[in-house]
Every structure is written in structure tokens, then in C-alpha cells.
Design an enzyme around this catalytic site. Structure first.
Site, PDB file in Angstrom:
ATOM      1  N   HIS A  14       0.883  -1.197   0.000  1.00 58.43           N
ATOM      2  CA  HIS A  14       0.000   0.000   0.000  1.00 58.43           C
ATOM      3  C   HIS A  14       0.904   1.226   0.000  1.00 58.43           C
ATOM      4  O   HIS A  14       1.502   1.560   1.015  1.00 58.43           O
ATOM      5  CB  HIS A  14      -0.892   0.011   1.247  1.00 58.43           C
ATOM      6  CG  HIS A  14      -1.838   1.171   1.298  1.00 58.43           C
ATOM      7  ND1 HIS A  14      -3.173   1.032   1.565  1.00 58.43           N
ATOM      8  CD2 HIS A  14      -1.654   2.500   1.116  1.00 58.43           C
ATOM      9  CE1 HIS A  14      -3.761   2.207   1.558  1.00 58.43           C
ATOM     10  NE2 HIS A  14      -2.849   3.138   1.284  1.00 58.43           N
ATOM     11  N   HIS A  16       1.548   5.376  -1.643  1.00 61.59           N
ATOM     12  CA  HIS A  16       1.163   6.564  -2.417  1.00 61.59           C
ATOM     13  C   HIS A  16       2.415   7.157  -3.045  1.00 61.59           C
ATOM     14  O   HIS A  16       3.340   7.553  -2.328  1.00 61.59           O
ATOM     15  CB  HIS A  16       0.506   7.617  -1.510  1.00 61.59           C
ATOM     16  CG  HIS A  16      -0.762   7.132  -0.898  1.00 61.59           C
ATOM     17  ND1 HIS A  16      -1.990   7.296  -1.493  1.00 61.59           N
ATOM     18  CD2 HIS A  16      -0.987   6.456   0.257  1.00 61.59           C
ATOM     19  CE1 HIS A  16      -2.926   6.746  -0.723  1.00 61.59           C
ATOM     20  NE2 HIS A  16      -2.340   6.232   0.339  1.00 61.59           N
ATOM     21  N   ARG A  18       1.984   9.549  -5.717  1.00 59.61           N
ATOM     22  CA  ARG A  18       1.581  10.830  -6.336  1.00 59.61           C
ATOM     23  C   ARG A  18       2.016  10.857  -7.799  1.00 59.61           C
ATOM     24  O   ARG A  18       2.130   9.849  -8.450  1.00 59.61           O
ATOM     25  CB  ARG A  18       2.136  12.045  -5.571  1.00 59.61           C
ATOM     26  CG  ARG A  18       2.050  11.960  -4.061  1.00 59.61           C
ATOM     27  CD  ARG A  18       0.655  11.808  -3.536  1.00 59.61           C
ATOM     28  NE  ARG A  18       0.625  11.963  -2.074  1.00 59.61           N
ATOM     29  CZ  ARG A  18      -0.342  11.510  -1.311  1.00 59.61           C
ATOM     30  NH1 ARG A  18      -1.383  10.865  -1.830  1.00 59.61           N
ATOM     31  NH2 ARG A  18      -0.317  11.686  -0.012  1.00 59.61           N
ATOM     32  N   LYS A 100      -9.388  -0.511  -5.684  1.00 59.49           N
ATOM     33  CA  LYS A 100      -9.389   0.191  -4.400  1.00 59.49           C
ATOM     34  C   LYS A 100     -10.746   0.806  -4.116  1.00 59.49           C
ATOM     35  O   LYS A 100     -11.271   1.576  -4.931  1.00 59.49           O
ATOM     36  CB  LYS A 100      -8.322   1.292  -4.428  1.00 59.49           C
ATOM     37  CG  LYS A 100      -8.308   2.190  -3.207  1.00 59.49           C
ATOM     38  CD  LYS A 100      -7.860   1.438  -1.952  1.00 59.49           C
ATOM     39  CE  LYS A 100      -8.026   2.282  -0.711  1.00 59.49           C
ATOM     40  NZ  LYS A 100      -6.782   2.733  -0.147  1.00 59.49           N
ATOM     41  N   HIS A 137     -10.389   0.928   2.080  1.00 61.02           N
ATOM     42  CA  HIS A 137     -10.176   1.937   3.125  1.00 61.02           C
ATOM     43  C   HIS A 137     -11.377   1.811   4.057  1.00 61.02           C
ATOM     44  O   HIS A 137     -12.487   2.221   3.702  1.00 61.02           O
ATOM     45  CB  HIS A 137     -10.081   3.344   2.533  1.00 61.02           C
ATOM     46  CG  HIS A 137      -9.813   4.383   3.586  1.00 61.02           C
ATOM     47  ND1 HIS A 137      -8.621   5.058   3.680  1.00 61.02           N
ATOM     48  CD2 HIS A 137     -10.586   4.824   4.621  1.00 61.02           C
ATOM     49  CE1 HIS A 137      -8.664   5.878   4.724  1.00 61.02           C
ATOM     50  NE2 HIS A 137      -9.851   5.763   5.303  1.00 61.02           N
ATOM     51  N   HIS A 175      -4.457  -0.731   6.077  1.00 60.93           N
ATOM     52  CA  HIS A 175      -3.990   0.091   7.206  1.00 60.93           C
ATOM     53  C   HIS A 175      -4.908  -0.012   8.414  1.00 60.93           C
ATOM     54  O   HIS A 175      -5.476   0.976   8.863  1.00 60.93           O
ATOM     55  CB  HIS A 175      -3.781   1.553   6.801  1.00 60.93           C
ATOM     56  CG  HIS A 175      -4.835   2.160   5.918  1.00 60.93           C
ATOM     57  ND1 HIS A 175      -6.167   2.103   6.211  1.00 60.93           N
ATOM     58  CD2 HIS A 175      -4.740   2.833   4.755  1.00 60.93           C
ATOM     59  CE1 HIS A 175      -6.844   2.728   5.263  1.00 60.93           C
ATOM     60  NE2 HIS A 175      -6.002   3.176   4.365  1.00 60.93           N
ATOM     61  N   ASP A 248       1.466   2.605   3.555  1.00 59.52           N
ATOM     62  CA  ASP A 248       0.635   3.816   3.395  1.00 59.52           C
ATOM     63  C   ASP A 248       1.516   5.063   3.453  1.00 59.52           C
ATOM     64  O   ASP A 248       1.054   6.123   3.885  1.00 59.52           O
ATOM     65  CB  ASP A 248      -0.474   3.873   4.443  1.00 59.52           C
ATOM     66  CG  ASP A 248      -1.602   4.830   4.049  1.00 59.52           C
ATOM     67  OD1 ASP A 248      -1.655   5.229   2.869  1.00 59.52           O
ATOM     68  OD2 ASP A 248      -2.406   5.181   4.928  1.00 59.52           O
TER      69      ASP A 248
HETATM   70  O1  DOR Z   1      -3.128   9.286   5.850  1.00 57.76           O
HETATM   71  C1  DOR Z   1      -3.544   9.014   4.730  1.00 57.76           C
HETATM   72  N1  DOR Z   1      -3.030   9.596   3.625  1.00 57.76           N
HETATM   73  N2  DOR Z   1      -4.532   8.114   4.618  1.00 57.76           N
HETATM   74  C2  DOR Z   1      -5.132   7.875   3.443  1.00 57.76           C
HETATM   75  O2  DOR Z   1      -6.051   7.096   3.418  1.00 57.76           O
HETATM   76  C3  DOR Z   1      -4.716   8.589   2.229  1.00 57.76           C
HETATM   77  C4  DOR Z   1      -3.361   9.109   2.332  1.00 57.76           C
HETATM   78  C5  DOR Z   1      -3.031  10.147   1.262  1.00 57.76           C
HETATM   79  O3  DOR Z   1      -3.310   9.887   0.094  1.00 57.76           O
HETATM   80  O4  DOR Z   1      -2.489  11.181   1.610  1.00 57.76           O
HETATM   81 ZN    ZN Z   2      -3.302   5.059   1.701  1.00 60.30          ZN
END
Ligand code: DOR
Ligand code: ZN
Length: 345
Positions: A14, A16, A18, A100, A137, A175, A248
Site C-alpha cells: 500500500h 502513495h 503521487r 481500491k 479503506h 492500514h 501507506d
Molecule cells: O493518511 C492518509 N493519507 N490516509 C489515506 O487514506 C490517504 C493518504 C493520502 O493519500 O495522503
Molecule cells: Zn493510503
């Protein structure tokens, strides 16, 4: 006293990354240690269609540091208008490894997520047929539900009904942050997995709120009471196959974190493995680190484990950057609040 450990190269189930400048700035922190990662689709314009996933994967591959071997495992963002045929085709071609589910409004860029869960039932049924996992989520968004209770309420009101209505659907509770989630997961069959982040093994809600507000510890789902952190530590270090690492790691610039209404997310990619090795050692479970970081995730997703290894050594305090620079400003690296002494060689 153990001072060195060699484990299969880890994966992050999991993550991110960007896009654009931020993607280029944060990707090396993951590729230096991890072989693969499940890539979250919550871009500003979410990754809903297979064409968008192809384009995003290409941008990730183009941003890889020289010489890096890293496989982004793509996901699609489920909306009430998602096309089961497009999703099935994306799965059949090997493009995507999961879909997702964001409850609409639950977190960053989740506005296009799901409000009426019955409307996605046909997609979920198709996913169960073809064996495509659903990443969830797990928080309700109702304003009258206390934010610290939103995960537990989601399990009762949304997750369990979805699983009962869709037999065979493979679900990852992402998470997880509560003992309720740990207990629920343990009571299910092997169609249910759960990821646990690095930061939820370290912080409880006092870290965010006691002695002044600490925006860099604010994430979603928000960290809970200490008893919940201890339940997560027990699950992660237990060696049970249903629990595996999903960091995460969620970069936001400091400018976006340190606001009257700051963004949720902890950026843990640079020091995750050092934190985990120390946590597992502290709990007397270092022998279960490899399962959590490198074996259980591939088994759940039906993918081969990585063939190469990493070695970690215990020694002088681990050095890692306090922040990563991006053209939009610094991104602060998660601070566990104590020195780390395990490093990846
Ligand atoms: O803390 C988080 N940040 N939880 C999420 O579910 C998304 C993530 C984000 O994309 O910044
Ligand atoms: Zn996340």
C-alpha cells in the site's frame, strides 16, 4: 544478540507515489529497498480506467532512478460508475492487481469514491468470479460517528455485509488501526487479509495530540489508543499469514501538512525497514520480520516471492534524512521519536 539479518527483498502492499515532481522526488525512497508496491490510485484525477492506469504506470516507470528494478503493481479506483468489463479486462491483461474502494469523503482525494455500496455490487461480484482482490479503506464517513470509532463501525455496517453478500471476494483491510480490526480479521477465512502500516506500530493518539498538536503524525485512519497499537504490534509480529506490510507512505509537502486544515499522511518510505526491524526485535519476533515484509503479501496476492534479498545490520544509529526536497517544498520524513539502529546495507 542478533546483529545482522538477511531477508527476501520486501514489497510494500500500500503506497502513495503521487505524480509529477512529487513522484520523482519520493520514488527513490521506495525503490532503494522495495521490489514491488501496490500503487494507490487516489491522484487528483483518480486512476479509474485501465487507460489511466497504463498511463500512470508509464509515468512511474519513466521516473525510476537509474538502474532501479521496481515493479509498480497498479490498482483501479472504484467509483459507482466503474465498468466491470474494463476492470475484468485490466485484470486479464495483467495490468492491475487490485481495485481500491474509498468510501466517498473518507480521505485524501476520495470524493469520487463510493457512497452507495449496493451500486458497486455488480463489480464486486465480477471481481469475486475472476479472483481480483479488493483493497478497502475501512472507515465510515458519517458525521455523527466519532472519528476514533469509524473503522470499527465500518466493519460492522459495511465490510462484513459486503463480504457476506459476495462470497469468495478477496478483500484486504488496509492500514488497520484497531484491535476490533485485528480480531475481525483473525476470525475470517483466508479470503481476508489485512495490511498494517509502519507508523501505526509506533504511534498512538497521544503522539498526535498530547503536548501540542503534531501534524506530521496525523494520518487516516487516525492513530487510536495505546491498546490498539499493541494489538497491531501483536498481529504484525505474530507470523500470521493474513497480516502484511502496507506502509501507506503518503507524502505531502510541509506546507500542506502545517495548515489550519492540514493533509493526512505519514511519509515513512525512507526509514520503514529500520523502524520495523527494531520493532520486531524489541518484541522478540525478529524471525517473523521476513514474513510480514516479504512473504505474506505475495502469498495473498498469488504472486511469486522476490528471489533477491536485503541484509540489515544493527549498529551505530541509522542515518536518514529529516525531509526530502521537492520543487514544491520539503516533505518531512516520519520521526519515530527515538534513535534507530538497524540499517539496510
Ligand atoms: O493518511 C492518509 N493519507 N490516509 C489515506 O487514506 C490517504 C493518504 C493520502 O493519500 O495522503
Ligand atoms: Zn493510503
Amino acid at each position: 544478540m542478533t546483529s545482522s539479518i538477511t531477508i527476501r527483498r520486501p514489497d510494500d502492499w500500500h503506497l502513495h507515489l503521487r505524480d509529477g515532481d512529487m513522484l520523482r522526488a519520493v520514488l527513490p525512497a521506495t525503490t532503494q529497498h522495495f521490489a514491488r508496491a501496490i500503487i494507490m490510485p487516489n491522484l487528483v484525477s483518480p486512476v479509474v480506467t485501465s487507460a489511466q492506469a497504463v498511463a500512470y504506470r508509464d509515468r512511474i516507470l519513466a521516473a525510476l532512478p537509474e538502474g532501479a528494478t521496481f515493479e509498480p503493481l497498479m490498482t483501479l479506483y472504484l467509483t459507482e460508475a466503474s465498468d466491470p468489463n474494463d476492470i475484468a479486462a485490466a485484470h486479464a491483461s495483467g495490468l492491475i492487481k487490485a481495485v481500491k474502494l474509498y468510501p466517498a469523503g473518507a480521505t485524501t482525494n476520495s470524493a469520487s469514491g463510493v457512497s452507495h455500496f449496493d451500486r458497486v455490487a455488480p463489480v464486486l461480484e465480477r471481481m469475486a468470479e475472476i479472483g481480483l482482490p479488493l483493497c478497502v479503506h475501512g472507515e465510515v464517513t458519517d458525521h455523527d460517528i466519532d472519528i476514533f470509532d469509524r473503522e470499527a463501525v465500518f466493519i460492522d455496517r459495511v465490510l462484513d455485509p459486503i463480504r457476506r453478500a459476495t462470497p469468495g471476494l478477496r478483500v484486504i483491510m488496509e492500514h488497520i488501526t484497531t484491535k476490533n480490526a485485528v480480531d475481525y480479521a483473525r476470525a475470517q477465512d483466508d479470503t481476508l487479509g489485512a495490511t498494517i502500516t509502519t507508523h501505526h506500530l509506533v504511534i498512538n493518539r497521544n503522539h498526535i495530540l498530547a503536548g501540542g498538536i503534531k501534524p506530521h503524525y496525523y494520518c487516516l485512519p487516525v492513530a487510536k489508543r495505546e491498546e490498539h497499537r499493541l494489538a497491531l504490534r501483536d498481529a504484525a509480529t505474530s507470523g500470521e499469514a493474513r497480516f502484511f506490510l502496507g506502509t501507506d507512505s503518503a507524502p505531502h509537502t510541509d506546507a500542506n501538512k502545517l495548515l489550519p486544515c492540514g493533509c493526512a499522511g505519514c511519509f515513512t518510505a525512507p526509514n520503514t525497514l529500520s523502524i520495523l526491524a527494531q520493532a520486531f526485535e524489541d518484541d522478540g519476533k525478529l524471525e517473523n520480520l521476513e514474513g510480514f515484509t516479504s512473504l505474506h503479501g505475495p502469498a495473498f496476492y498469488g504472486l511469486p516471492v522476490n528471489t533477491d534479498t536485503i541484509t540489515m545490520i544493527k549498529g551505530a544509529p541509522t542515518t536518514y534524512p529529516s525531509h526530502i526536497d521537492t520543487p514544491d517544498g520539503p516533505v518531512t520524513v516520519f520521526d519515530p521519536g527515538y534513535d534507530l539502529n538497524w540499517s539496510v546495507t
